[in-house]
Write a protein that holds these residues in place. Structure first.
Motif, PDB file in Angstrom:
ATOM      1  N   ASN A   1      87.985  60.221  10.079  1.00  0.00           N
ATOM      2  CA  ASN A   1      88.550  59.810  11.370  1.00  0.00           C
ATOM      3  C   ASN A   1      87.710  58.717  12.025  1.00  0.00           C
ATOM      4  O   ASN A   1      87.207  58.898  13.129  1.00  0.00           O
ATOM      5  CB  ASN A   1      88.636  61.023  12.315  1.00  0.00           C
ATOM      6  N   PRO A   2      87.558  57.580  11.352  1.00  0.00           N
ATOM      7  CA  PRO A   2      86.613  56.571  11.831  1.00  0.00           C
ATOM      8  C   PRO A   2      87.066  55.852  13.106  1.00  0.00           C
ATOM      9  O   PRO A   2      86.242  55.374  13.861  1.00  0.00           O
ATOM     10  CB  PRO A   2      86.522  55.574  10.672  1.00  0.00           C
ATOM     11  N   VAL A   3      88.356  55.823  13.351  1.00  0.00           N
ATOM     12  CA  VAL A   3      88.834  54.977  14.452  1.00  0.00           C
ATOM     13  C   VAL A   3      88.782  55.682  15.801  1.00  0.00           C
ATOM     14  O   VAL A   3      88.323  55.131  16.787  1.00  0.00           O
ATOM     15  CB  VAL A   3      90.277  54.487  14.172  1.00  0.00           C
ATOM     16  N   ASP A   4      89.225  56.949  15.828  1.00  0.00           N
ATOM     17  CA  ASP A   4      89.414  57.581  17.140  1.00  0.00           C
ATOM     18  C   ASP A   4      88.327  58.582  17.519  1.00  0.00           C
ATOM     19  O   ASP A   4      88.371  59.166  18.581  1.00  0.00           O
ATOM     20  CB  ASP A   4      90.792  58.277  17.183  1.00  0.00           C
ATOM     21  N   THR A   5      87.330  58.796  16.631  1.00  0.00           N
ATOM     22  CA  THR A   5      86.388  59.906  16.835  1.00  0.00           C
ATOM     23  C   THR A   5      84.957  59.422  17.036  1.00  0.00           C
ATOM     24  O   THR A   5      84.507  58.498  16.364  1.00  0.00           O
ATOM     25  CB  THR A   5      86.453  60.857  15.615  1.00  0.00           C
ATOM     26  N   HIS A   6      84.231  60.060  17.973  1.00  0.00           N
ATOM     27  CA  HIS A   6      82.784  59.836  18.100  1.00  0.00           C
ATOM     28  C   HIS A   6      82.048  61.122  17.741  1.00  0.00           C
ATOM     29  O   HIS A   6      82.440  62.211  18.150  1.00  0.00           O
ATOM     30  CB  HIS A   6      82.408  59.409  19.521  1.00  0.00           C
ATOM     31  N   TYR A   7      80.969  60.969  16.991  1.00  0.00           N
ATOM     32  CA  TYR A   7      80.137  62.094  16.565  1.00  0.00           C
ATOM     33  C   TYR A   7      78.935  62.173  17.498  1.00  0.00           C
ATOM     34  O   TYR A   7      78.100  61.271  17.514  1.00  0.00           O
ATOM     35  CB  TYR A   7      79.717  61.857  15.111  1.00  0.00           C
ATOM     36  N   VAL A   8      78.869  63.239  18.291  1.00  0.00           N
ATOM     37  CA  VAL A   8      77.756  63.424  19.230  1.00  0.00           C
ATOM     38  C   VAL A   8      76.631  64.179  18.519  1.00  0.00           C
ATOM     39  O   VAL A   8      76.782  65.355  18.192  1.00  0.00           O
ATOM     40  CB  VAL A   8      78.197  64.214  20.487  1.00  0.00           C
ATOM     41  N   ILE A   9      75.521  63.497  18.264  1.00  0.00           N
ATOM     42  CA  ILE A   9      74.350  64.154  17.681  1.00  0.00           C
ATOM     43  C   ILE A   9      73.458  64.632  18.827  1.00  0.00           C
ATOM     44  O   ILE A   9      73.305  63.943  19.832  1.00  0.00           O
ATOM     45  CB  ILE A   9      73.598  63.201  16.723  1.00  0.00           C
ATOM     46  N   GLY A  10      72.851  65.818  18.664  1.00  0.00           N
ATOM     47  CA  GLY A  10      72.203  66.493  19.781  1.00  0.00           C
ATOM     48  C   GLY A  10      70.712  66.294  19.933  1.00  0.00           C
ATOM     49  O   GLY A  10      70.109  66.831  20.859  1.00  0.00           O
ATOM     50  N   SER A  11      70.080  65.523  19.033  1.00  0.00           N
ATOM     51  CA  SER A  11      68.644  65.301  19.199  1.00  0.00           C
ATOM     52  C   SER A  11      68.299  63.886  18.743  1.00  0.00           C
ATOM     53  O   SER A  11      69.196  63.124  18.363  1.00  0.00           O
ATOM     54  CB  SER A  11      67.847  66.345  18.405  1.00  0.00           C
TER      55      SER A  11
END
Ligand SMILES: *Cc1c(COP(=O)(O)O)cnc(C)c1O
Length: 403
Positions: free
Chosen positions: A193-203
């Motif tokens: 899902n490269p277009v509509d998604t952001h991956y929130v990394i926690g550290s």
């Protein structure tokens, strides 16, 4: 205001170079299929973060939603116990109970400005998942959190919180069914899902630009410390800053604006688990070797042939076999001192703070408190300890240790 320049050489303590390196650590070791996502983020994060409208919305939410500035509290009885002055930076008083919300707000606002409609995250203990689900509820954005099956069983209250907040919790069934596997699933989702998604990394981990981006969002901690110290002691510089390190985001935030003040002693505390040499530990700088984990080069606990070793800590937030590249650099360069505290020492320190100050700390933060016993203080030293979170989530562990 934060310096926006990114240097071309080996990076500074505050900022990596353009390839994401702090000294020998960092970079972006990612599969080809993720290039597009990570490049987009890398090209735009600085410009977006320092837009006036972004800063305005970010700081308004930190103030009225999170409850910032978090107090800088001068302990009386804890200070007397160690014959010095110890301030606590009260991240435990933030909405959702820890520092993680600072970064979650920052990244979700950034994702919105990138035009993303969907947020994904991975979580181990569930703290980062809860912070992310909270901000997604606030903003009305779809949220999917990947979590190992074992962690889902162990962390039922946080799973319930995420579901109540409207997030979908997806069990990661592969491998050891813990954080590592949840991370793999999240990466797979992002590739698809490269277009509509952001991956929130926690550290402050993951491929460049995540470590720098997360450090900048958390740097509000040290920005506040400076003005609070100035007001309360007349000097904006403390003698020492102490923080626990899992991936390293609360420590990065607490150190950030003091990194170039070389007279300020920076002390990072890792989880020794049952003991550094027992095979059940998470003390990465004691046990780790250079290697690649979750997209960046850093210190990693691994076997001779490079298999990542399963870490152990009583505190889920510190139970991680690596550290962020900034911290690997702070360790290698000697800019920060790295100590460690065992499970038992951390629990004891949590009881000590509770008895002396009426504050029940998170087990993670209790590791920083445990290090007080290992440090030599002068009476006039001014020490700030980052109390990264509150202990409500750890009550069952504390109760088992009460007798
Ligand atoms: C997650 C967590 C940590 C560890 O994460 P860092 O990125 O090292 O800060 C520490 N304290 C609390 C309360 C946490 O929830």
């Amino acid at each position: 205001m934060i310096n926006r320049k990114i240097s071309l050489n080996k990076g500074t303590y505050k900022q990596p170079n353009i390839f994401g390196y702090y000294g020998n650590f960092g970079g972006a070791y990612i599969p080809e299929m993720l290039h597009r996502n990570v490049e987009e983020l890398k090209d735009r994060y600085i410009d977006i973060m320092y837009e006036e409208s972004f800063q305005k919305e970010f700081h308004a939410l930190l103030k009225d939603y999170v409850g910032r500035p978090s107090p800088l509290y001068l302990t009386e009885r804890l200070s007397a116990q160690y014959k010095t002055k110890i301030f606590l930076k009260r991240e435990d008083l933030n909405h959702t109970g820890a520092h993680k919300i600072n970064n979650a707000i920052g990244q979700v606002l950034l994702a919105q400005r990138l035009g993303k409609k969907r947020i994904i995250a991975e979580t181990g203990a569930g703290q980062h998942g809860v912070a992310t689900a909270t901000v997604c509820a606030l903003k009305g954005i779809e949220c999917v959190v990947y979590m190992g099956v074992k962690d889902i069983e162990r962390q039922a209250p946080n799973v319930a919180r995420m579901k109540m907040l409207g997030a979908t919790v997806v069990p990661a069934m592969s491998g050891s069914q813990t954080l590592k596997d949840a991370t793999n699933e999240a990466i797979r989702d992002w590739i698809n899902n490269p277009v509509d998604t952001h991956y929130v990394i926690g550290s402050v981990v993951g491929p460049h630009p995540y470590p720098d981006m997360v450090a900048r969002f958390q740097s509000v901690i040290s920005e506040e410390m400076k003005s609070q110290l100035k007001e309360q002691t007349g000097n904006e510089l403390p003698t020492k800053i102490i923080a626990c390190v899992g991936g390293g985001s609360n420590a990065a935030g607490a150190f950030y604006h003091f990194l170039d003040d070389l007279n300020v002693e920076l002390i990072a505390v890792e989880a020794a688990g049952l003991g550094v040499d027992t095979g059940h530990s998470a003390a990465t700088t004691k046990l780790g070797k250079p290697g690649v984990l979750h997209g960046s080069k850093s210190l990693v606990m691994q076997t001779e042939d490079g298999q990542v070793v399963e870490p152990h800590s009583i505190s889920a937030g510190l139970d991680y076999p690596g550290i962020g590249p900034l911290h690997a650099h702070l360790f290698e360069s000697g800019r920060a001192k790295f100590l460690s505290a065992t499970d038992d020492e951390a629990v004891q320190a949590a009881f000590e703070l509770t008895k002396l100050e009426g504050i029940i700390p998170a087990l993670e933060s209790a590791h920083a408190l445990a290090a007080l016993k290992q440090i030599h203080f002068k009476q006039n030293d001014v020490t700030v300890l980052c109390l990264s979170g509150r202990g409500d989530k750890d009550l069952s562990t504390y109760m088992k240790r009460m007798e």
